[in-house]
Design an enzyme around this catalytic site. Structure first.
Site, short mmCIF file in Angstrom:
data_model
loop_
_atom_site.label_atom_id
_atom_site.label_comp_id
_atom_site.label_asym_id
_atom_site.label_seq_id
_atom_site.Cartn_x
_atom_site.Cartn_y
_atom_site.Cartn_z
CD GLU A 33 55.04 4.41 -52.55
OE1 GLU A 33 54.51 3.09 -52.79
OE2 GLU A 33 52.82 4.42 -53.23
CB THR A 71 52.46 -0.09 -48.12
OG1 THR A 71 53.23 -0.36 -49.35
CG2 THR A 71 54.01 0.34 -47.64
N1 PXP Z 1 50.98 5.53 -51.41
C1 PXP Z 1 51.55 5.10 -51.16
C2 PXP Z 1 52.90 4.71 -49.77
C3 PXP Z 1 51.49 3.67 -51.13
O1 PXP Z 1 52.32 2.38 -50.71
C4 PXP Z 1 50.67 3.06 -51.92
C5 PXP Z 1 50.36 1.91 -52.40
O2 PXP Z 1 51.37 1.17 -53.30
C6 PXP Z 1 49.51 4.38 -52.58
C7 PXP Z 1 50.19 5.79 -51.61
C8 PXP Z 1 48.40 3.78 -53.00
O3 PXP Z 1 47.92 3.00 -52.31
P1 PXP Z 1 46.63 2.68 -52.72
O4 PXP Z 1 46.91 1.47 -54.29
O5 PXP Z 1 45.78 1.80 -52.58
O6 PXP Z 1 45.55 3.63 -53.70
#
Ligand code: PXP
Length: 261
Positions: free
Chosen positions: A79, A110
């Site tokens: 990411e 994010t």
């Molecule tokens: N997808 C994206 C694009 C993200 O930025 C994040 C957080 O880093 C996640 C998924 C996963 O989110 P969470 O940590 O809330 O499960």
């Protein structure tokens, strides 16, 4: 082979290990090691590993990315923000996929999706560079038809639908809010798949919220981090990921069963 049923393919789990690095960085040094967590996640049923290299390096470091690339066998989903620095890093390491996200320094996580519709954005050229190295490109977007159309037109392979508003509705909203968010995600998953995009989803998912999203047949990957790493404090990483994996698989199997009934 996994994933050969186009109506409701196998649902992959990408485990985001950022917050193992958050804990490590709280004290400096090397413990706990996010790469060790990635190995354990794979043993527990993760199909891929996700790591967000933020511009301020608040959790994952450049060295973590280098080690993940050389040590893990699962595909890495990197990411990153749409910046020249991140493009150079991605082109150096060639991860399986890059998920492009908006980034603001002050945000805790994010907060919203990338605006793929923004006029004059640099996405087409940026995505072309990544794809020229066979890196699959995903855009993290809000579940919105205009964003999906824009993602397809700038050349993305994948959209990752932001499940944050749905998860927030489960905490602060009523049944109507929750159902509205589920409907919005389901409709967007179907629009994105019809546009030829691979559909992923993530952000804020927990044991309590994963079922509704896992049941959407067009979605082929969920990326989950904060809840898994936090819950692992109580239940251990292996067992926590195993339980999430089972919840996802059951929801998908039930959806497949009701579709064929
Ligand atoms: N997808 C994206 C694009 C993200 O930025 C994040 C957080 O880093 C996640 C998924 C996963 O989110 P969470 O940590 O809330 O499960």
């Amino acid at each position: 082979m996994r994933g050969n049923n186009l109506k409701a393919p196998f649902l992959r789990l990408g485990v985001n290990i950022d917050h193992v690095a958050t804990i490590r960085n709280a004290r400096g040094g090397g413990h706990p090691d996010p790469v060790r967590a990635a190995h354990l996640a794979a043993e527990a049923g993760a199909d891929g590993i996700t790591a967000h290299l933020r511009e301020d390096r608040r959790h994952i470091s450049d060295d973590d990315i280098a080690r993940l690339m050389s040590e893990i066998t699962q595909p890495l989903n990197l990411e990153m923000a749409v910046t020249g620095e991140m493009l150079d890093i991605a082109l150096k390491h060639i991860p399986n996929a890059c998920c492009l996200v908006p980034e603001r320094r002050q945000e805790i996580t994010t907060e919203g999706g990338l605006d793929a519709t923004a006029k004059g954005n640099q996405l087409p050229g940026f995505i072309r560079h990544l794809k020229s190295k066979r890196i699959r490109v995903s855009l993290f977007i809000d579940p919105n038809r205009h964003q999906i159309e824009a993602a397809a037109s700038v050349g993305a392979d994948i959209v990752e639908l932001h499940t944050g508003p749905y998860c927030d509705a489960t905490l602060h909203g009523d049944r109507v809010d929750i159902d509205g968010e589920i409907e919005r995600l389901a409709e967007c998953a179907s629009v994105a798949a019809a546009a030829g995009l691979e559909v992923h989803a993530g952000h804020g998912l927990t044991f309590d919220t994963v079922d509704a999203v896992a049941a959407m047949p067009e979605i082929v990957e969920l990326n989950i981090g904060h809840f898994l790493i936090g819950e692992a404090i109580f239940g251990g990483l292996h067992s926590t990921i195993g339980r999430m994996r089972a919840l996802m698989d059951n929801a998908r199997a039930q959806a497949r069963g009701s579709a064929s009934a």
